[in-house]
Design a protein around this motif. Structure first.
Motif, PDB file in Angstrom:
ATOM      1  N   ASN A  97      -1.275   9.478  -1.114  1.00  0.00           N
ATOM      2  CA  ASN A  97      -2.508   9.449  -1.915  1.00  0.00           C
ATOM      3  C   ASN A  97      -3.595   8.721  -1.115  1.00  0.00           C
ATOM      4  O   ASN A  97      -3.917   7.557  -1.363  1.00  0.00           O
ATOM      5  CB  ASN A  97      -2.259   8.740  -3.250  1.00  0.00           C
ATOM      6  N   ILE A  98      -4.158   9.431  -0.171  1.00  0.00           N
ATOM      7  CA  ILE A  98      -5.137   8.844   0.732  1.00  0.00           C
ATOM      8  C   ILE A  98      -6.415   8.448  -0.003  1.00  0.00           C
ATOM      9  O   ILE A  98      -7.038   7.432   0.315  1.00  0.00           O
ATOM     10  CB  ILE A  98      -5.448   9.818   1.889  1.00  0.00           C
TER      11      ILE A  98
ATOM     12  N   THR B 297       0.201   3.974  -2.967  1.00  0.00           N
ATOM     13  CA  THR B 297      -0.395   5.265  -2.602  1.00  0.00           C
ATOM     14  C   THR B 297       0.630   6.384  -2.489  1.00  0.00           C
ATOM     15  O   THR B 297       0.435   7.336  -1.734  1.00  0.00           O
ATOM     16  CB  THR B 297      -1.159   5.139  -1.270  1.00  0.00           C
ATOM     17  N   ASP B 298       1.724   6.264  -3.236  1.00  0.00           N
ATOM     18  CA  ASP B 298       2.748   7.308  -3.234  1.00  0.00           C
ATOM     19  C   ASP B 298       3.254   7.580  -1.818  1.00  0.00           C
ATOM     20  O   ASP B 298       3.165   8.687  -1.300  1.00  0.00           O
ATOM     21  CB  ASP B 298       2.189   8.598  -3.857  1.00  0.00           C
TER      22      ASP B 298
ATOM     23  N   LEU C 169      -6.758   7.246  -2.997  1.00  0.00           N
ATOM     24  CA  LEU C 169      -6.556   5.934  -3.606  1.00  0.00           C
ATOM     25  C   LEU C 169      -6.607   4.847  -2.539  1.00  0.00           C
ATOM     26  O   LEU C 169      -7.171   3.775  -2.765  1.00  0.00           O
ATOM     27  CB  LEU C 169      -5.222   5.886  -4.350  1.00  0.00           C
ATOM     28  N   GLY C 170      -6.033   5.147  -1.369  1.00  0.00           N
ATOM     29  CA  GLY C 170      -6.112   4.190  -0.262  1.00  0.00           C
ATOM     30  C   GLY C 170      -7.552   3.890   0.114  1.00  0.00           C
ATOM     31  O   GLY C 170      -7.923   2.736   0.360  1.00  0.00           O
TER      32      GLY C 170
ATOM     33  N   LEU D  71       0.822  -1.206   0.000  1.00  0.00           N
ATOM     34  CA  LEU D  71       0.000   0.000   0.000  1.00  0.00           C
ATOM     35  C   LEU D  71       0.861   1.264   0.000  1.00  0.00           C
ATOM     36  O   LEU D  71       0.484   2.287  -0.593  1.00  0.00           O
ATOM     37  CB  LEU D  71      -0.924  -0.005   1.231  1.00  0.00           C
TER      38      LEU D  71
END
Length: 408
Positions: A86-87, A81-82, A89-90, A77
């Protein structure tokens, strides 16, 4: 009268679940409305940088206290998610995880013959959506492992079921609460040598997952990943707030809960879980030791009830429950209430009361008492129901594989 008969059939006839389950899953996808994974990302970054000593892997809110599979999942993860930035996308990933887990749980319900009126309760929990999509807890992955393993047990995929369950333990040791149920189902269903083999496999998986950390500091890994003596903070408890901080932190309270846990498990084993074998606990143990073990063709419903009652017993006697533990309980409660209280109205009332208690933040004396009483009802009603009504299994195999029919 035709309308009344149709409504009754719609609510209670399991044949309708064939089309209700897909609608429930799709419908729930539209119910989504400080993400608590910053520490996970900080801990994973240390792992990625090369740290393998568990005692040195920490985040802003504390040390790493979960087994190795947790680290591997959140490492993936981290990259997806970078580095955790990138919350959104999480959240999308966890929303998909939620729907997949819901679908698997619904399949387990279908195989167990649950009536249609139970299924709406699988998608109505506000707290459960929060645990998955707002907080991104590792319990969500462990809950998926729990339900997949139950489904695999129902399909008699014994090795796969044990592997998935053990990997779930490797995410969070909460799934150890299912260990008594896994042992009972395996011992009832398979020859002793096969059961021992599966037990060895489950332990071996834990060693394989932990190899990088065991090479660095084995005692540090064991003490952090499977810390059974951890001292929990009173302010975060959901279940035992009403007893007061003094009692909550006392060693006597902890030992009492352990004693109650063992006692309730012993009751379930002797009074309900071993009933398919038609033997007492002593007789069953004697047969196993003497090589006269009889295997039983367990029903899907029986497998489900053993697994979920084992979970509920463990949660009832847990030293503390936090909000993320609802990831396991929420989808178990409708089934436990259906099997225990045998009433549509009571099932919905008790479900709503429990939901209220778990949505109370912070917990209060009243809400924590309701949490404990709700679990007590689920455990007690199934113990009573298991003794008074038993219609799941009729076929028993002797040591040679011959099937013996038993009257009810």
């Amino acid at each position: 009268m035709d309308v009344k008969r149709l409504a009754y059939d719609f609510c209670f006839n399991p044949r309708h679940t064939k089309w209700i389950v897909p609608l429930v899953v799709v419908g729930d996808a539209f119910l989504y409305t400080e993400i608590d994974w910053t520490t996970y990302m900080q801990q994973v970054s240390l792992y990625i940088s090369g740290e393998r000593d568990y005692t040195l892997i920490k985040g802003s809110t504390g040390p790493l206290v979960y087994p190795a599979a947790h680290v591997y999942i959140y490492t993936a993860l981290y990259y997806l998610t970078d580095e955790g930035r990138n919350i959104l996308l999480g959240q999308v990933i966890f929303a998909v995880l939620y729907l997949v887990t819901l679908a698997v749980a619904a399949m387990c319900y279908r195989r167990s013959g649950a009536p249609p009126y139970i299924f709406p309760l699988l998608v109505l929990s506000k707290r459960l959506h929060s645990v998955f999509v707002l907080r991104l807890f590792n319990d969500c992955f462990a809950a998926l492992a729990m339900w997949v393993s139950i489904l695999l047990f129902q399909k008699r995929k014994w090795t796969a079921a044990v592997v998935v369950w053990s990997v779930g333990v490797g995410v969070k040791m909460t799934l150890l609460l299912l260990a008594p149920a896994v042992a009972v189902v395996v011992i009832l269903s398979l020859p002793l040598t096969r059961g021992i083999e599966l037990g060895v496999i489950s332990i071996l998986i834990q060693f394989l997952l932990a190899i990088p950390f065991l090479q660095s500091n084995p005692s540090g890994y064991a003490s952090r990943a499977f810390e059974l003596t951890r001292q929990f903070m009173f302010k975060w408890t959901v279940n035992w707030r009403f007893v007061g901080e003094g009692i909550f932190l006392s060693r006597g309270f902890s030992l009492s809960l352990l004693a109650v846990h063992i006692s309730i498990l012993a009751l379930f084993v002797s009074k309900t879980w071993l009933r398919p074998s038609r033997l007492s606990l002593f007789g069953f143990i004697q047969n196993v030791i003497c090589g006269r073990q009889q295997t039983v063709e367990l029903s899907d419903s029986f497998i489900m009830i053993v697994m979920l009652t084992s979970l509920a017993i463990g949660m009832l006697c847990a030293r503390t429950l936090h909000y993320q533990f609802f990831a396991y309980l929420s989808w178990a409660t409708p089934f436990l209430l259906w099997r225990g209280v045998h009433s549509l109205v009571l099932t919905y009332i008790l479900w709503a009361v429990q939901e209220w208690a778990w949505n109370k933040y912070p917990s209060t004396n009243a809400s924590s008492l309701v949490v404990v009483l709700s679990l007590a009802v689920q455990v007690g009603s199934n113990l009573w129901s298991g003794q008074c009504r038993f219609d799941d299994n009729k076929r028993v195999k002797d040591g040679k594989g011959n099937i013996k029919e038993h009257s009810q």
